[in-house]
Design a protein around this motif. Structure first.
Motif, mmCIF file in Angstrom:
data_model
loop_
_atom_site.group_PDB
_atom_site.id
_atom_site.type_symbol
_atom_site.label_atom_id
_atom_site.label_comp_id
_atom_site.label_asym_id
_atom_site.label_seq_id
_atom_site.Cartn_x
_atom_site.Cartn_y
_atom_site.Cartn_z
ATOM 1 N N UNK A 207 126.024 17.923 78.254
ATOM 2 C CA UNK A 207 126.495 18.167 79.613
ATOM 3 C C UNK A 207 125.387 18.233 80.640
ATOM 4 N N UNK A 208 124.133 18.257 80.219
ATOM 5 C CA UNK A 208 123.010 18.307 81.167
ATOM 6 C C UNK A 208 121.752 17.847 80.461
ATOM 7 N N UNK A 209 120.805 17.361 81.229
ATOM 8 C CA UNK A 209 119.502 16.966 80.701
ATOM 9 C C UNK A 209 118.440 17.826 81.365
ATOM 10 N N UNK A 210 117.900 18.781 80.608
ATOM 11 C CA UNK A 210 116.902 19.690 81.177
ATOM 12 C C UNK A 210 115.533 19.492 80.525
ATOM 13 N N UNK A 360 121.539 22.387 77.036
ATOM 14 C CA UNK A 360 120.185 22.736 76.612
ATOM 15 C C UNK A 360 119.416 21.631 75.901
ATOM 16 N N UNK A 361 120.114 20.621 75.392
ATOM 17 C CA UNK A 361 119.469 19.619 74.544
ATOM 18 C C UNK A 361 119.370 20.052 73.095
ATOM 19 N N UNK A 362 119.974 21.202 72.745
ATOM 20 C CA UNK A 362 119.887 21.693 71.364
ATOM 21 C C UNK A 362 120.483 20.712 70.357
ATOM 22 N N UNK A 363 121.640 20.144 70.695
ATOM 23 C CA UNK A 363 122.311 19.257 69.739
ATOM 24 C C UNK A 363 121.468 18.029 69.425
#
Length: 568
Positions: A207-210, A360-363
């Motif tokens: 949902x976001x790229x941080x 978060x990019x965790x996945x």
């Protein structure tokens, strides 16, 4: 009365066998597998067989201590339980056959223990520091062993690995560290439980790229510095992104858990969702216990749609209704990532799956929560950068790297050329493709391993499982590619196959795979499920757990024992 699932019986069988010979026993069971039910039933059987036994259950948080007590009484209403956990408010009692407590309280009362413990069960054992590192946990275990040198310890966890350390069993850990466990004695993973219908599926949206913001956050102790991370994730743009992501993708979801970095970050998220018109609660360590419990009851009853938390709901909290998880807490810890995702996988009649909204990019960083990437300090990590998930450019759905069509919106990727593995051989080989027939049992008579090189020069481990009971000799061949220059899809499939079967870190190369092939041979079951796919066989399922096959339950031989004598 609780009826155990088949794999829980297998867990007990594996533990009963190992107790006779191994001082340290490690059990891996995915979140939702019923680890507490497993060791509660084990305690009941042991004490019914040997009433003189003394057993301690250790858990690092009040909620886990209370959960262990509740589950044991559910399994065994007459269980003789004493509590040793100051934060529960109960009077410390170390005189009962079963003591459930925290390492902090038990360490402070160790001198008052009149009779030694025969068995210690450590819940969430991935939190136990290495054997050669000073810790309160380690000091307590060594003190208990000094009272009874034959002490046994069973560690249970969904994630047998630690940040900045590696695996908590075997040798795949930080150089200079000594693990308590020599091996993994039993494993039941997320995929296994999903196949058996005990866990639901999950979908994930990037949902976001941080990544650009995260690249500027320093690392402390192997993970992002919490202060800097909290400041970064607490910015208005990231708080707003969480609300917008839910509004875009999650409006059909009704029980949402939000994982935050810090109390300040959680409060900002809490206010943002309330301001957007949603009912929301919050739990964190600074709240009174009673208020925290009340918030969770309100959420469980459906009177709050959101619950925002900081490190409270990652372990020991069971809520089957969760149908959406917002990851607002970036982490380099694959264990923390798997624990967060695992909160939503329990089945519930009102949900088909759980939706993971990843802010978060965790996945993308950690991959499949069933077998996430585990970094072992000092070990090569070249292939760790290979993507095992990709984001759909049309709907942001996270899809396995090998899939060519998005299951959410139908977007189709252009196929990449992949080397065919159906070289000319005398026996029938596996081909990856569309399943066209119902699975059937394939009995395995012999298993062979070969260092195989294809016509295009790719080295791989070739596993041949032979059946000689047919009119003609046939085999199912599985090709495992580990070398970094192989295709990412082939590497990902090889790694997941190794992890599913062996249960430890996959090899980094063909050379390492050949050096460790005995680990693979030792766990091949006697029967697998295959499907016919054109002229080939394809592995559909590896069949019953390899531990089910190899470690049958051994009834205690009481004729060879003195009455009430513990067999270790």
């Amino acid at each position: 009365m609780i009826t155990l699932r088949n794999y829980q019986e297998s867990m007990i069988s594996a533990a009963m066998v190992a107790l006779r010979t191994d001082p340290y026993i490690c059990i891996q069971a995915a979140t939702g597998a019923g680890k507490t039910i497993f060791f509660s039933e084990l305690i009941k059987r042991l004490l019914n067989e040997w009433p003189s036994m003394r057993i301690a259950v250790l858990a690092h948080r009040r909620e886990l201590v209370q959960q262990a007590k509740d589950k044991l009484l559910q399994v065994w209403p007459d269980a003789p339980i004493g509590i040793a956990c100051a934060s529960t408010g109960e009077k410390t009692n170390l005189e009962q056959p079963v003591t459930i407590g925290s390492p902090q309280t038990l360490s402070n009362r160790i001198e008052t223990v009149e009779a030694p413990f025969d068995l210690v069960i450590v819940d969430e054992v991935h939190r136990l520091p290495p054997k050669n590192k000073e810790s309160q946990y380690g000091e307590l275990l060594n003190s208990l062993r000094s009272l009874y040198p034959k002490l046994r310890m069973i560690g249970v966890t969904a994630t047998p690995f630690r940040l900045n350390h590696g695996y908590i069993y075997g040798k795949e850990c930080r150089p200079g560290s000594e693990n308590w466990f020599e091996k993994l004695h039993y494993k039941i993973g997320i995929n296994d439980l999903q196949k058996q219908g005990f866990l639901c599926g999950y979908r994930a949206k990037a949902a976001a790229n941080i990544s650009s913001d995260l690249s500027r956050v320093k690392t402390t102790g192997g993970d992002y510095n919490l202060g800097a991370l909290s400041e970064m994730m607490g910015r208005e743009v990231h708080i707003g992104s969480a609300v917008k992501a839910f509004q875009k993708y999650g409006e059909d979801r009704h029980h949402i858990v939000v994982f935050a970095v810090s109390i300040d970050h959680a409060e900002k998220l809490h206010e943002a969702f309330k301001s957007a018109g949603y009912t929301a609660g919050i739990v964190h360590s600074k709240m009174p216990v009673g208020q925290r419990d009340m918030m969770l009851k309100e959420f469980e009853a459906g009177r709050m749609r959101f619950i925002v938390n900081v490190g409270i709901l990652t372990e020991g909290w069971d809520s089957t209704a969760i149908d959406c998880i917002l990851l607002c807490r970036p982490t380099k810890s694959s264990a923390l990532y798997a624990q967060m995702v695992g909160r939503g996988l329990r089945i519930h009649p009102n949900k088909e799956d759980v939706l993971i909204l990843d802010l978060t990019g965790n996945c993308m960083q950690h991959g499949d929560p069933d077998s996430p990437k585990v970094v072992v300090p000092g070990k090569p990590v070249e292939d760790m950068d290979e993507p095992i998930q990709k984001k759909c450019p049309n709907c942001d759905e996270l899809v396995a790297a090998g899939k060519m069509e998005c299951p959410s919106c139908g977007y189709a990727w252009e196929p990449e050329p992949v080397e065919e593995l159906n070289e000319s051989v005398e026996m029938t080989t596996v081909q990856f493709g569309n399943q066209k027939a119902a699975p059937f049992a394939f009995e395995i008579d012999d298993v062979y391993v070969e260092d195989y090189t294809s016509k295009k020069g790719n080295r791989m481990l070739k596993l041949s499982m032979v059946n000689s009971s047919f009119l003609s000799r046939k085999a199912v061949n599985v090709f495992l590619l580990f070398d970094p220059d192989a295709h990412p899809y082939a590497i990902g499939k090889a790694r997941s196959t190794w992890t599913e079967l062996v249960g430890n870190r996959p090899p980094e190369s063909t050379d390492e795979a050949m050096a460790r092939y005995d680990e693979l041979l030792s766990v091949i079951p006697s029967k697998i499920q295959v499907v016919e796919d054109g002229n080939f066989y394809k592995v559909h399922s590896w069949g019953p757990s390899s531990i089910d096959e190899q470690i049958p339950y051994i009834e205690p031989n009481t004729q060879q024992l003195e009455e009430d004598l513990i067999p270790f």
